[in-house]
Write an enzyme that holds these catalytic residues in place. Structure first.
Site, PDB file in Angstrom:
ATOM      1  N   ALA A  61       0.835  -1.203   0.000  1.00  0.00           N
ATOM      2  CA  ALA A  61       0.000   0.000   0.000  1.00  0.00           C
ATOM      3  C   ALA A  61       0.870   1.253   0.000  1.00  0.00           C
ATOM      4  O   ALA A  61       0.606   2.205  -0.736  1.00  0.00           O
ATOM      5  CB  ALA A  61      -0.941  -0.007   1.200  1.00  0.00           C
ATOM      6  N   GLU A  62       1.901   1.283   0.831  1.00  0.00           N
ATOM      7  CA  GLU A  62       2.833   2.410   0.835  1.00  0.00           C
ATOM      8  C   GLU A  62       4.257   1.967   1.093  1.00  0.00           C
ATOM      9  O   GLU A  62       4.500   1.014   1.841  1.00  0.00           O
ATOM     10  CB  GLU A  62       2.457   3.456   1.902  1.00  0.00           C
ATOM     11  CG  GLU A  62       1.638   4.622   1.390  1.00  0.00           C
ATOM     12  CD  GLU A  62       0.159   4.336   1.456  1.00  0.00           C
ATOM     13  OE1 GLU A  62      -0.625   5.104   0.868  1.00  0.00           O
ATOM     14  OE2 GLU A  62      -0.211   3.352   2.093  1.00  0.00           O
TER      15      GLU A  62
END
Length: 277
Positions: A61-62
């Site tokens: 996601a990040e």
């Protein structure tokens, strides 16, 4: 014996930079829970396109990139497709790495984001507390495309700086959503939060962001800068317990302080490694 061919091959190789990479599960006390984030602590900034390529290769996601600047740290966050303004779980993961692997000497870390300003993380035993700016938001008429995407109209709808927030009546509704992500992706911004009162915590949520390359985020710390002031007002309390109801689940404690929100959780290491770019 090194042959002429081997010497020639070696001379043609491009030099590689080795970067330490940590993958941390945030907002959980056990591996395979919470939200995984990659963290790269750099000596100096890489070109933006290179950081985006690394985030795409990590496919989490990040991915957070951190550079020490005097007594503070600059931080930036990338999804597999875009740079984002603020990310809670990757900030929590970055602080965990700085405390555990870089021996940060005090219980407080000051970070600066070019997009979100000054951020702090405080360590107390195994708990890490983020100090983030409260989101600015307004009540809106829910876009019809989101009613169609979720198959049901919310009780209330809000629009923050980057996300829509849809409020429903029960945890069961939030758990049961299987939205049409192709429709969710058309509303713009970063993503859509759905939330309701919890059965065992003050409120629950889920977060969908196909427009940012994340179909469903396991735990979204930054979404709680919007959720916390709204639920604080509804429940008449400033300290709230929260759970994000992804398959991995994540647990948070949130404190509303007016212009700031404190978000507390734990983190654990999944892997440490080295990338060559």
């Amino acid at each position: 014996m090194v042959t002429a061919y081997q010497k020639d091959l070696k001379s043609k190789r491009s030099p590689l930079n080795k970067i330490k990479l940590y993958q941390i599960d945030a907002f959980t006390d056990k591996v395979f829970g919470g939200n995984p984030a990659a963290v790269c602590v750099l000596e100096q900034w890489l070109p933006e396109n290179k950081m985006q390529q690394i985030a795409a290769e990590n496919n989490l996601a990040e991915t957070a990139f951190v550079v020490k600047q005097g007594d503070t740290y600059e931080i930036r966050w990338f999804t597999p497709t875009v740079e984002v303004d603020l990310c809670g779980h990757a900030t929590l993961a970055s602080a965990y790495v700085l405390f555990k692997y870089y021996q940060h000497p005090t219980p407080n870390i000051i970070l600066f984001s070019p997009r979100s300003g000054r951020l702090t993380v405080e360590k107390q035993d195994d708990a890490l507390t983020l100090d983030f700016p409260t989101d600015t938001y307004e009540a809106v008429t829910v876009p019809e495309v989101l009613v169609k995407a979720f198959g049901k109209a919310p009780l209330e709808a809000y629009k923050g700086k980057t996300d829509y927030l849809l409020l429903f009546g029960s945890q069961q509704e939030v758990e049961g959503f299987n939205p049409d992500l192709s429709l969710v992706a058309t509303v713009g911004g970063r993503g859509v939060i759905v939330s309701a009162p919890g059965t065992e915590v003050d409120f629950v949520s889920r977060f969908f962001a196909p427009q940012a390359g994340i179909n469903e985020d396991p735990v979204t710390g930054s979404a709680h800068t919007t959720l916390t002031p709204i639920w604080s007002g509804k429940l008449g309390k400033t300290i709230l317990t929260a759970q994000q109801l992804s398959a991995r689940k994540g647990d948070l404690t949130c404190q509303y302080l007016g212009e700031r929100v404190k978000i507390t959780g734990q983190a654990v290491t999944y892997l440490t490694g080295e990338i060559e770019v």
